[in-house]
Design a protein around this motif. Structure first.
Motif, PDB file in Angstrom:
ATOM      1  N   LEU A   1       0.842  -1.060   0.020  1.00  0.00           N
ATOM      2  CA  LEU A   1       0.079  -0.105  -0.010  1.00  0.00           C
ATOM      3  C   LEU A   1       0.805   1.247   0.086  1.00  0.00           C
ATOM      4  N   ASP A   2       2.230   1.136   0.652  1.00  0.00           N
ATOM      5  CA  ASP A   2       2.785   2.447   0.849  1.00  0.00           C
ATOM      6  C   ASP A   2       3.398   2.539  -0.578  1.00  0.00           C
ATOM      7  N   LYS A   3       3.882   1.485  -1.306  1.00  0.00           N
ATOM      8  CA  LYS A   3       4.472   1.632  -2.832  1.00  0.00           C
ATOM      9  C   LYS A   3       3.286   2.305  -3.398  1.00  0.00           C
ATOM     10  N   LEU A   4       1.958   1.778  -3.500  1.00  0.00           N
ATOM     11  CA  LEU A   4       1.107   2.375  -4.414  1.00  0.00           C
ATOM     12  C   LEU A   4       0.889   3.826  -4.019  1.00  0.00           C
ATOM     13  N   LYS A   5       0.880   4.349  -2.817  1.00  0.00           N
ATOM     14  CA  LYS A   5       0.952   5.727  -2.557  1.00  0.00           C
ATOM     15  C   LYS A   5       2.109   6.600  -3.097  1.00  0.00           C
ATOM     16  N   ARG A   6       3.209   6.047  -2.906  1.00  0.00           N
ATOM     17  CA  ARG A   6       4.202   6.525  -3.421  1.00  0.00           C
ATOM     18  C   ARG A   6       4.215   6.699  -5.375  1.00  0.00           C
ATOM     19  N   LEU A   7       3.564   5.749  -5.711  1.00  0.00           N
ATOM     20  CA  LEU A   7       3.415   5.592  -7.199  1.00  0.00           C
ATOM     21  C   LEU A   7       2.090   6.462  -7.615  1.00  0.00           C
ATOM     22  N   GLN A   8       1.399   7.222  -6.677  1.00  0.00           N
ATOM     23  CA  GLN A   8       0.032   7.752  -7.011  1.00  0.00           C
ATOM     24  C   GLN A   8      -0.760   6.906  -7.444  1.00  0.00           C
ATOM     25  N   LEU A   9      -0.865   5.761  -7.077  1.00  0.00           N
ATOM     26  CA  LEU A   9      -1.912   4.659  -7.797  1.00  0.00           C
ATOM     27  C   LEU A   9      -2.822   4.454  -6.895  1.00  0.00           C
ATOM     28  N   SER A  10      -4.257   3.937  -7.257  1.00  0.00           N
ATOM     29  CA  SER A  10      -5.225   3.277  -6.194  1.00  0.00           C
ATOM     30  C   SER A  10      -5.245   1.991  -6.512  1.00  0.00           C
ATOM     31  N   VAL A  11      -5.848   1.399  -5.408  1.00  0.00           N
ATOM     32  CA  VAL A  11      -5.859  -0.132  -5.472  1.00  0.00           C
ATOM     33  C   VAL A  11      -6.843  -0.523  -6.742  1.00  0.00           C
ATOM     34  N   ARG A  12      -8.018   0.296  -7.010  1.00  0.00           N
ATOM     35  CA  ARG A  12      -8.938   0.042  -8.140  1.00  0.00           C
ATOM     36  C   ARG A  12      -8.134  -0.225  -9.489  1.00  0.00           C
ATOM     37  N   GLU A  13      -7.014   0.901  -9.589  1.00  0.00           N
ATOM     38  CA  GLU A  13      -6.440   0.805 -10.752  1.00  0.00           C
ATOM     39  C   GLU A  13      -5.371  -0.066 -11.149  1.00  0.00           C
ATOM     40  N   LEU A  14      -5.021  -1.104  -9.886  1.00  0.00           N
ATOM     41  CA  LEU A  14      -4.122  -2.117 -10.111  1.00  0.00           C
ATOM     42  C   LEU A  14      -4.848  -3.203 -11.146  1.00  0.00           C
ATOM     43  N   PHE A  15      -6.236  -3.076 -10.870  1.00  0.00           N
ATOM     44  CA  PHE A  15      -7.189  -4.178 -11.620  1.00  0.00           C
ATOM     45  C   PHE A  15      -7.104  -3.812 -13.266  1.00  0.00           C
ATOM     46  N   LEU A  16      -6.467  -2.950 -13.642  1.00  0.00           N
ATOM     47  CA  LEU A  16      -6.439  -2.576 -15.343  1.00  0.00           C
ATOM     48  C   LEU A  16      -5.479  -3.575 -15.824  1.00  0.00           C
ATOM     49  N   PRO A  17      -5.480  -4.003 -16.936  1.00  0.00           N
ATOM     50  CA  PRO A  17      -4.256  -4.478 -17.717  1.00  0.00           C
ATOM     51  C   PRO A  17      -2.852  -3.921 -17.772  1.00  0.00           C
ATOM     52  N   VAL A  18      -2.109  -4.461 -17.716  1.00  0.00           N
ATOM     53  CA  VAL A  18      -0.811  -3.959 -17.447  1.00  0.00           C
ATOM     54  C   VAL A  18      -0.687  -2.630 -18.505  1.00  0.00           C
ATOM     55  N   GLN A  19      -0.775  -3.115 -19.711  1.00  0.00           N
ATOM     56  CA  GLN A  19      -0.380  -2.105 -20.803  1.00  0.00           C
ATOM     57  C   GLN A  19      -1.274  -0.821 -20.365  1.00  0.00           C
ATOM     58  N   GLU A  20      -2.400  -1.083 -20.242  1.00  0.00           N
ATOM     59  CA  GLU A  20      -3.381   0.175 -19.625  1.00  0.00           C
ATOM     60  C   GLU A  20      -3.187   0.923 -18.550  1.00  0.00           C
ATOM     61  N   LEU A  21      -2.552   0.145 -17.557  1.00  0.00           N
ATOM     62  CA  LEU A  21      -2.286   0.715 -16.397  1.00  0.00           C
ATOM     63  C   LEU A  21      -0.952   1.799 -16.530  1.00  0.00           C
ATOM     64  N   GLU A  22      -0.045   1.310 -17.417  1.00  0.00           N
ATOM     65  CA  GLU A  22       1.336   1.801 -17.668  1.00  0.00           C
ATOM     66  C   GLU A  22       0.920   3.019 -18.361  1.00  0.00           C
ATOM     67  N   ASN A  23       0.003   3.154 -19.579  1.00  0.00           N
ATOM     68  CA  ASN A  23      -0.493   4.108 -20.251  1.00  0.00           C
ATOM     69  C   ASN A  23      -0.877   5.329 -19.663  1.00  0.00           C
ATOM     70  N   MET A  24      -1.947   4.669 -18.580  1.00  0.00           N
ATOM     71  CA  MET A  24      -2.719   5.930 -17.781  1.00  0.00           C
ATOM     72  C   MET A  24      -1.712   6.380 -16.820  1.00  0.00           C
ATOM     73  N   HIS A  25      -0.609   5.878 -16.350  1.00  0.00           N
ATOM     74  CA  HIS A  25       0.071   6.533 -15.335  1.00  0.00           C
ATOM     75  C   HIS A  25       1.209   7.207 -16.210  1.00  0.00           C
ATOM     76  N   THR A  26       1.472   6.829 -17.210  1.00  0.00           N
ATOM     77  CA  THR A  26       2.479   7.843 -18.115  1.00  0.00           C
ATOM     78  C   THR A  26       1.812   8.994 -18.573  1.00  0.00           C
ATOM     79  N   ARG A  27       0.374   9.120 -18.690  1.00  0.00           N
ATOM     80  CA  ARG A  27      -0.258  10.253 -19.173  1.00  0.00           C
ATOM     81  C   ARG A  27      -0.316  11.009 -17.863  1.00  0.00           C
ATOM     82  N   ARG A  28      -0.594  10.480 -16.765  1.00  0.00           N
ATOM     83  CA  ARG A  28      -0.730  11.351 -15.649  1.00  0.00           C
ATOM     84  C   ARG A  28       0.217  11.928 -15.124  1.00  0.00           C
TER      85      ARG A  28
END
Length: 531
Positions: free
Chosen positions: A383-410
């Motif tokens: 959970l601490d890693k998630l916070k540092r990466l500015q990610l939510s738990v729900r976002e982890l359910f996204l496919p890897v490619q979609e998750l990485e693209n979303m985070h890159t845009r963010r």
């Protein structure tokens, strides 16, 4: 502690059929009896009470006591078995294969679901008793599905020849598996307890049925769990009329085929295909399909065959030799148990939904169907890693490619979203369309083609920019991928891959008590639990 519940549909891991069932979609309504809410059990109790053969209770209790001889049963389990004598006692059932050392983590969730639902029903209907039941799939013969479990990313496998019902397989050779498991565990606060649990279950019990029964009783006996082995002469006597009907009339095939066609028309794939005869012939080292041809019943891949009269005589003399397949096992279960509800995974409920009309035809009460609990166990450090990466738990359910693209845009300092440029381009072409409308159709087509070409060009530029930024941010994206893989191994749910031992090794018996406390079987949502 639970930190979040997520609708199953939003996880992306559950079929449309199951999501529509949970949403009580009108299209699914004809394929089940009552939806699983606490109020529905009142009518289910009344209907099952009228439809169940209460004279069979004495046989059921006798068979259970015989099966469970030699086990150290808790007072709660003993009381539940005795309670089955009473017409006011009903069961809540789940079933599972005899996976080595319980197999995937969701084995625990299944059983905790039936335990917690039984307790919730007792509070709501105090005049009745409710017994949590684990039905062991001892008659299955797919050894390759059950001969391993995953531990710390490695597959710990039991290598041996297979054949016949898996429950009858000797546990000889599992001491070698224990050595591998012990080496992989290393030393830890609860490693000796896990080793002892595996050792006692698999090296001190002669077959897989006895080993699994011991293991399940050790883990859940304190909660009153009753373990049933359907591979039993006494129990199968009650199933003789239904098995005979199956041999003579193909009842299941006809009705399940019709129901499956209706589901397919609605866009739902068939979970299990019915056979003309949905029975296997079971004997020592043998479990093969029964096939009828020209009035003769053959046991597939053998020289065994019967006339009509002979196979009916065989059924009445040796009912234990007739083993229901995946489509007939639910009927067998509901015939012998005073059962109200079946708790299963999405795949299981999908084939139960094929069976409603068949149950109606043979006049057996169709149970309430409940999707078992599903959960993600996530440690505080994750959970601490998630916070540092500015990610939510729900976002982890996204496919890897979609998750990485979303985070890159963010996090990109450059705006990668070309929506404004697309809208500007469309505005420019609106004036061109006004001009085109005053000319001929060919010019109008040329304008449309040019607009499409330039919009496609913007799409390509946006993708190239995204790719460039992904390269620039590769270090952070790699940390996301590593975290995602640790919680969703192979982009699958944790519960479908990891074995309970990984968590038990760290938390010990507290694992079961926390899961029992935090999993609500009637919430109908995916649960995220932090440690």
């Amino acid at each position: 502690m639970p930190i979040e519940t997520i609708p199953y549909k939003e996880t992306g891991f559950f079929s449309k059929l199951i999501c529509d069932y949970l949403a009580e979609d009108d299209s699914i309504r004809p394929f089940y009896h009552r939806f699983p809410n606490i109020e529905a059990f009142r009518d289910q109790i009344e209907e099952k009470n009228k439809g169940y053969d209460h004279n069979f209770r004495k046989t059921l209790v006798s068979a259970l006591k015989k099966q469970l001889e030699g086990l150290s049963l808790s007072e709660a389990t003993q009381a539940n078995i005795e309670a089955l004598h009473s017409e006011k006692t009903f069961t809540i059932t789940t079933g599972h294969q005899l996976n080595l050392f319980t197999g995937p983590l969701y084995f625990l969730y299944k059983i905790i679901s039936v335990i917690n639902l039984s307790e919730a029903l007792k509070k709501e209907y105090p005049d009745h008793d409710f017994v949590p039941v684990y039905w062991m799939a001892t008659e299955d013969h797919d050894f390759e599905e059950i001969n391993y479990f995953n531990f710390h990313g490695k597959k710990i496998r039991w290598n041996r020849a297979d054949g016949g019902a898996v429950g009858e397989l000797s546990t000889e050779g599992l001491d070698a598996v224990l050595e591998i498991f012990d080496k992989e565990m290393g030393s830890g606060k609860f490693s000796n307890g896990l080793k002892e649990l595996f050792e006692t279950a698999y090296t001190k019990h002669r077959d897989l049925t006895r080993a699994t029964r011991y293991l399940a009783n050790e883990l859940f006996g304190a909660y009153g769990l009753v373990i049933v082995d359907g591979n039993d002469h006494q129990l199968k006597t009650a199933f003789i009329p239904y098995a005979q009907q199956e041999l003579e009339k193909r009842t299941a095939f006809n009705h399940v085929t019709e129901t499956s066609s209706r589901l397919k028309e609605l866009g739902y794939p068939e979970q299990v295909s019915p056979r003309e005869i949905n029975l296997f012939y079971l004997n020592e080292g043998l479990r093969e399909r029964i096939i009828e041809k020209d009035g003769v019943y053959h046991v597939n891949n053998t020289q065994i065959s019967f006339s009509v009269e002979d196979i009916i005589e065989e059924l009445h003399t040796y009912p234990e030799r007739f083993s229901p397949n995946a489509l007939l096992r639910p009927l067998y279960q509901e015939v012998i148990l005073p059962n109200l509800c079946y708790v299963g995974g999405g795949g299981e409920l999908a084939y139960w939904l094929q069976l409603k009309k068949y149950f109606d035809t043979v006049e057996v009460t169709f149970p309430i169907l409940l999707l078992r609990n599903s959960a993600l166990l996530i440690q505080e450090k994750s959970l601490d890693k998630l916070k540092r990466l500015q990610l939510s738990v729900r976002e982890l359910f996204l496919p890897v490619q979609e998750l990485e693209n979303m985070h890159t845009r963010r996090i990109s300092e450059i705006d990668i979203d070309f929506s404004k440029q697309r809208e500007f381009l469309k505005q420019q072409f609106r004036s061109m369309y006004e001009i085109a409308e005053k000319t001929d159709a060919s010019f109008l087509g040329a304008v449309a083609a040019q607009e499409k070409k330039q919009l496609n060009g913007l799409d390509k530029l946006e993708k190239r920019l995204l790719k460039a930024q992904r390269r620039k941010l590769s270090g952070e994206l790699e940390r996301i991928t590593t975290l995602k893989e640790s919680l969703f191994p192979g982009e699958s749910l944790q519960e479908r891959y990891k074995n309970f031992s990984e968590f038990y090794l760290e938390y010990g018996p507290e694992l079961l008590s926390v899961l029992k406390k935090e999993l609500d079987p009637l919430v109908n949502k995916f649960t995220v639990i932090s440690w």
